[in-house]
Design a protein around this motif. Structure first.
Motif, PDB file in Angstrom:
ATOM      1  N   ALA A 101      -5.498  -6.233  -5.554  1.00 31.61           N
ATOM      2  CA  ALA A 101      -4.191  -5.583  -5.657  1.00 31.61           C
ATOM      3  C   ALA A 101      -3.078  -6.397  -5.014  1.00 31.61           C
ATOM      4  O   ALA A 101      -1.907  -6.049  -5.151  1.00 31.61           O
ATOM      5  CB  ALA A 101      -4.238  -4.202  -5.005  1.00 31.61           C
ATOM      6  N   SER A 102      -3.429  -7.464  -4.327  1.00 27.42           N
ATOM      7  CA  SER A 102      -2.408  -8.199  -3.575  1.00 27.42           C
ATOM      8  C   SER A 102      -1.358  -8.806  -4.487  1.00 27.42           C
ATOM      9  O   SER A 102      -0.227  -9.054  -4.067  1.00 27.42           O
ATOM     10  CB  SER A 102      -3.059  -9.282  -2.714  1.00 27.42           C
ATOM     11  N   GLY A 103      -1.699  -9.046  -5.758  1.00 29.37           N
ATOM     12  CA  GLY A 103      -0.716  -9.576  -6.685  1.00 29.37           C
ATOM     13  C   GLY A 103       0.403  -8.603  -7.006  1.00 29.37           C
ATOM     14  O   GLY A 103       1.470  -9.005  -7.482  1.00 29.37           O
ATOM     15  N   ALA A 104       0.186  -7.308  -6.732  1.00 33.18           N
ATOM     16  CA  ALA A 104       1.206  -6.296  -7.021  1.00 33.18           C
ATOM     17  C   ALA A 104       2.023  -5.914  -5.791  1.00 33.18           C
ATOM     18  O   ALA A 104       2.998  -5.166  -5.910  1.00 33.18           O
ATOM     19  CB  ALA A 104       0.538  -5.036  -7.591  1.00 33.18           C
ATOM     20  N   VAL A 105       1.656  -6.427  -4.627  1.00 32.78           N
ATOM     21  CA  VAL A 105       2.342  -6.040  -3.398  1.00 32.78           C
ATOM     22  C   VAL A 105       3.829  -6.368  -3.462  1.00 32.78           C
ATOM     23  O   VAL A 105       4.680  -5.591  -3.009  1.00 32.78           O
ATOM     24  CB  VAL A 105       1.697  -6.735  -2.174  1.00 32.78           C
ATOM     25  N   ALA A 106       4.164  -7.531  -4.036  1.00 28.04           N
ATOM     26  CA  ALA A 106       5.572  -7.952  -4.076  1.00 28.04           C
ATOM     27  C   ALA A 106       6.449  -6.994  -4.859  1.00 28.04           C
ATOM     28  O   ALA A 106       7.674  -6.976  -4.664  1.00 28.04           O
ATOM     29  CB  ALA A 106       5.677  -9.358  -4.667  1.00 28.04           C
ATOM     30  N   GLN A 107       5.845  -6.185  -5.736  1.00 28.96           N
ATOM     31  CA  GLN A 107       6.640  -5.208  -6.489  1.00 28.96           C
ATOM     32  C   GLN A 107       7.206  -4.138  -5.572  1.00 28.96           C
ATOM     33  O   GLN A 107       8.177  -3.463  -5.922  1.00 28.96           O
ATOM     34  CB  GLN A 107       5.792  -4.559  -7.592  1.00 28.96           C
ATOM     35  N   LEU A 108       6.598  -3.961  -4.385  1.00 28.80           N
ATOM     36  CA  LEU A 108       7.110  -3.005  -3.402  1.00 28.80           C
ATOM     37  C   LEU A 108       7.878  -3.699  -2.286  1.00 28.80           C
ATOM     38  O   LEU A 108       8.918  -3.198  -1.838  1.00 28.80           O
ATOM     39  CB  LEU A 108       5.958  -2.190  -2.790  1.00 28.80           C
ATOM     40  N   THR A 109       7.365  -4.832  -1.808  1.00 28.85           N
ATOM     41  CA  THR A 109       8.030  -5.487  -0.682  1.00 28.85           C
ATOM     42  C   THR A 109       9.412  -6.004  -1.074  1.00 28.85           C
ATOM     43  O   THR A 109      10.316  -6.046  -0.235  1.00 28.85           O
ATOM     44  CB  THR A 109       7.175  -6.640  -0.129  1.00 28.85           C
ATOM     45  N   GLY A 110       9.591  -6.393  -2.343  1.00 35.56           N
ATOM     46  CA  GLY A 110      10.900  -6.872  -2.783  1.00 35.56           C
ATOM     47  C   GLY A 110      11.980  -5.823  -2.611  1.00 35.56           C
ATOM     48  O   GLY A 110      12.959  -6.031  -1.878  1.00 35.56           O
ATOM     49  N   PHE A 156      -5.117  11.314   4.466  1.00 40.66           N
ATOM     50  CA  PHE A 156      -4.320  10.233   3.882  1.00 40.66           C
ATOM     51  C   PHE A 156      -3.446  10.785   2.752  1.00 40.66           C
ATOM     52  O   PHE A 156      -3.837  11.707   2.038  1.00 40.66           O
ATOM     53  CB  PHE A 156      -5.219   9.129   3.322  1.00 40.66           C
ATOM     54  N   LEU A 157      -2.277  10.180   2.611  1.00 40.61           N
ATOM     55  CA  LEU A 157      -1.371  10.474   1.511  1.00 40.61           C
ATOM     56  C   LEU A 157      -1.384   9.288   0.557  1.00 40.61           C
ATOM     57  O   LEU A 157      -1.263   8.131   0.982  1.00 40.61           O
ATOM     58  CB  LEU A 157       0.050  10.689   2.042  1.00 40.61           C
ATOM     59  N   ALA A 158      -1.543   9.558  -0.740  1.00 39.97           N
ATOM     60  CA  ALA A 158      -1.620   8.489  -1.737  1.00 39.97           C
ATOM     61  C   ALA A 158      -0.472   8.614  -2.737  1.00 39.97           C
ATOM     62  O   ALA A 158      -0.135   9.714  -3.177  1.00 39.97           O
ATOM     63  CB  ALA A 158      -2.959   8.535  -2.466  1.00 39.97           C
ATOM     64  N   VAL A 159       0.104   7.473  -3.100  1.00 42.30           N
ATOM     65  CA  VAL A 159       1.122   7.393  -4.140  1.00 42.30           C
ATOM     66  C   VAL A 159       0.583   6.475  -5.230  1.00 42.30           C
ATOM     67  O   VAL A 159       0.480   5.262  -5.024  1.00 42.30           O
ATOM     68  CB  VAL A 159       2.450   6.831  -3.601  1.00 42.30           C
ATOM     69  N   PRO A 160       0.195   6.997  -6.399  1.00 38.95           N
ATOM     70  CA  PRO A 160      -0.327   6.129  -7.466  1.00 38.95           C
ATOM     71  C   PRO A 160       0.714   5.096  -7.885  1.00 38.95           C
ATOM     72  O   PRO A 160       1.906   5.404  -7.997  1.00 38.95           O
ATOM     73  CB  PRO A 160      -0.631   7.117  -8.602  1.00 38.95           C
ATOM     74  N   LEU A 161       0.249   3.862  -8.124  1.00 43.43           N
ATOM     75  CA  LEU A 161       1.149   2.779  -8.522  1.00 43.43           C
ATOM     76  C   LEU A 161       0.896   2.310  -9.948  1.00 43.43           C
ATOM     77  O   LEU A 161       1.833   2.141 -10.721  1.00 43.43           O
ATOM     78  CB  LEU A 161       0.996   1.595  -7.562  1.00 43.43           C
ATOM     79  N   TYR A 162      -0.357   2.079 -10.297  1.00 41.31           N
ATOM     80  CA  TYR A 162      -0.701   1.603 -11.639  1.00 41.31           C
ATOM     81  C   TYR A 162      -2.203   1.755 -11.824  1.00 41.31           C
ATOM     82  O   TYR A 162      -2.929   2.094 -10.881  1.00 41.31           O
ATOM     83  CB  TYR A 162      -0.295   0.134 -11.834  1.00 41.31           C
ATOM     84  N   ARG A 163      -2.665   1.503 -13.025  1.00 38.54           N
ATOM     85  CA  ARG A 163      -4.096   1.525 -13.296  1.00 38.54           C
ATOM     86  C   ARG A 163      -4.545   0.090 -13.562  1.00 38.54           C
ATOM     87  O   ARG A 163      -4.016  -0.584 -14.449  1.00 38.54           O
ATOM     88  CB  ARG A 163      -4.423   2.430 -14.490  1.00 38.54           C
ATOM     89  N   GLU A 164      -5.492  -0.352 -12.768  1.00 36.84           N
ATOM     90  CA  GLU A 164      -5.983  -1.720 -12.906  1.00 36.84           C
ATOM     91  C   GLU A 164      -6.825  -1.850 -14.176  1.00 36.84           C
ATOM     92  O   GLU A 164      -7.727  -1.060 -14.437  1.00 36.84           O
ATOM     93  CB  GLU A 164      -6.835  -2.085 -11.686  1.00 36.84           C
ATOM     94  N   ARG A 165      -6.475  -2.841 -15.001  1.00 43.16           N
ATOM     95  CA  ARG A 165      -7.238  -3.174 -16.199  1.00 43.16           C
ATOM     96  C   ARG A 165      -7.799  -4.578 -16.022  1.00 43.16           C
ATOM     97  O   ARG A 165      -7.425  -5.303 -15.105  1.00 43.16           O
ATOM     98  CB  ARG A 165      -6.341  -3.097 -17.448  1.00 43.16           C
ATOM     99  N   TYR A 166      -8.684  -4.963 -16.923  1.00 42.06           N
ATOM    100  CA  TYR A 166      -9.412  -6.218 -16.727  1.00 42.06           C
ATOM    101  C   TYR A 166      -9.293  -7.115 -17.956  1.00 42.06           C
ATOM    102  O   TYR A 166      -9.241  -6.651 -19.087  1.00 42.06           O
ATOM    103  CB  TYR A 166     -10.882  -5.923 -16.398  1.00 42.06           C
ATOM    104  N   ARG A 291       7.748   5.593  -4.584  1.00 43.28           N
ATOM    105  CA  ARG A 291       7.970   6.708  -5.501  1.00 43.28           C
ATOM    106  C   ARG A 291       9.099   6.427  -6.487  1.00 43.28           C
ATOM    107  O   ARG A 291       9.156   7.047  -7.546  1.00 43.28           O
ATOM    108  CB  ARG A 291       8.247   7.979  -4.702  1.00 43.28           C
ATOM    109  N   ARG A 292       9.986   5.497  -6.142  1.00 40.76           N
ATOM    110  CA  ARG A 292      11.096   5.168  -7.039  1.00 40.76           C
ATOM    111  C   ARG A 292      10.832   3.921  -7.879  1.00 40.76           C
ATOM    112  O   ARG A 292      11.634   3.601  -8.761  1.00 40.76           O
ATOM    113  CB  ARG A 292      12.371   4.917  -6.222  1.00 40.76           C
ATOM    114  N   THR A 293       9.732   3.226  -7.595  1.00 36.69           N
ATOM    115  CA  THR A 293       9.466   1.945  -8.256  1.00 36.69           C
ATOM    116  C   THR A 293       8.376   2.109  -9.310  1.00 36.69           C
ATOM    117  O   THR A 293       7.278   2.580  -9.002  1.00 36.69           O
ATOM    118  CB  THR A 293       9.031   0.883  -7.228  1.00 36.69           C
ATOM    119  N   ASP A 294       8.655   1.725 -10.528  1.00 31.65           N
ATOM    120  CA  ASP A 294       7.683   1.818 -11.620  1.00 31.65           C
ATOM    121  C   ASP A 294       6.888   0.517 -11.669  1.00 31.65           C
ATOM    122  O   ASP A 294       7.175  -0.376 -12.470  1.00 31.65           O
ATOM    123  CB  ASP A 294       8.392   2.080 -12.944  1.00 31.65           C
TER     124      ASP A 294
END
Length: 305
Positions: A101-110, A156-166, A291-294
């Motif tokens: 999932a580390s490849g998607a982290v920048a979508q939030l940190t940005g 724990f509180l979870a916020v879904p971000l995406y579904r990992e596909r392969y 929650r605001r980032t798609d």
């Protein structure tokens, strides 16, 4: 009782060594030992099992460490709240992520850093799911990005971000590579490089392979998604990788990436924080951004190869 004494005890529990704990706290070993002894005297209970070397905490010490972690976390949260009211959020946001999932982290940190310019971000991108939950419990992380399991504890509180596909990643010149898509059975017959079996991302793959009645025999295993790309580039290997990583590397020249089918498997990935009050002000701010980032809208499409 001083915050410093509690910090020393927590550091000793974490480092399991007096000298390393003292170094982590930037004090001498005698100063750390004396502060913990004074804490024992004040509480009138032994906290550390002492011998010729550190032998661990007493049962009472283990319980006090849990209390100390919460007290210190609440102190830090209070400081952050006051600082945010005075001059905006500042300090350090600590995020842990599973490697896939580390490849998607920048979508939030940005967007987070854009909203909070006084905050610095520390990302540990090679953690296992269990490590992330443990470090959240122990106040060592503010947030984690990991697989979302149905049995995620209520703490724990979870916020879904995406579904990992392969996708199947191969050398473009590989004559054994399938066409515009690949079945899991076809992939199992290739010379594979995969993540190690201890990692949740690999366990997900093994479950899908088992579902179709095959068992891959990878010749190379690694704990790094980047290493998977490097091995495929070498020309001898194929790999099954999360689609999100194609948005980091693209489809490198000379390589092909095709969706995995039969079955079309996806796994939910999300942001996880500890559901405690008042909790980390950093975690709350990141949850608001999540929650605001798609994220799914960004990572779902496959880039052109």
């Amino acid at each position: 009782m001083l915050f410093r004494q509690l910090e020393y005890l927590v550091a000793l529990s974490r480092e399991r060594h007096f000298a390393r704990a003292a170094q982590a706290c930037h004090v001498s070993q005698p100063a750390l030992s004396e502060a913990i002894r004074k804490l024992e005297d004040e509480l009138d209970v032994p906290l550390v099992r002492r011998g010729r070397k550190y032998e661990g905490l007493t049962p009472e010490g283990e319980r006090i460490v849990l209390r100390a972690q919460r007290i210190l976390a609440d102190r830090d949260a209070l400081r952050a709240e006051v600082g945010a009211l005075r001059s905006g959020l500042s300090g350090r946001l600590r995020i842990g992520a599973v490697p896939t999932a580390s490849g998607a982290v920048a979508q939030l940190t940005g967007p987070f850093c854009a909203e909070h310019p006084l905050v610095t971000v520390e990302v540990a991108a090679d953690l296992q799911s269990e490590d992330i939950l443990r470090q959240l419990r122990d106040f060592e992380l503010d947030a984690g990005i990991t697989y979302l399991h149905r049995d995620l504890p209520e703490s724990f509180l979870a916020v879904p971000l995406y579904r990992e596909r392969y996708v199947l990643l191969t050398d473009a010149a590989d004559s054994l590579a399938p066409g515009d898509s690949a079945t899991w059975a076809e992939a199992a017959r290739l010379s594979l490089c995969l993540l190690t079996g201890a990692m949740q991302g690999r366990r997900v793959l093994d479950e899908v392979f088992a579902e179709v009645g095959v068992r891959p025999a990878p010749r190379v295993e690694t704990d790094s998604v980047a290493a998977l790309f490097a091995h495929v580039r070498a020309g001898r290997w194929a790999s099954v990788v999360p689609h999100t990583w194609l948005h980091v590397f693209g489809v490198p020249h000379g390589m092909r990436a095709v969706p995995m089918t039969e079955p079309d498997r996806t796994v939910p990935v999300g942001l996880v924080v500890a559901a405690r009050e008042p909790g980390s002000v950093m975690a709350r701010a990141l949850v608001e951004v999540a929650r605001r980032t798609d994220v799914a809208a960004v990572v779902d499409g496959l880039p052109e190869g």
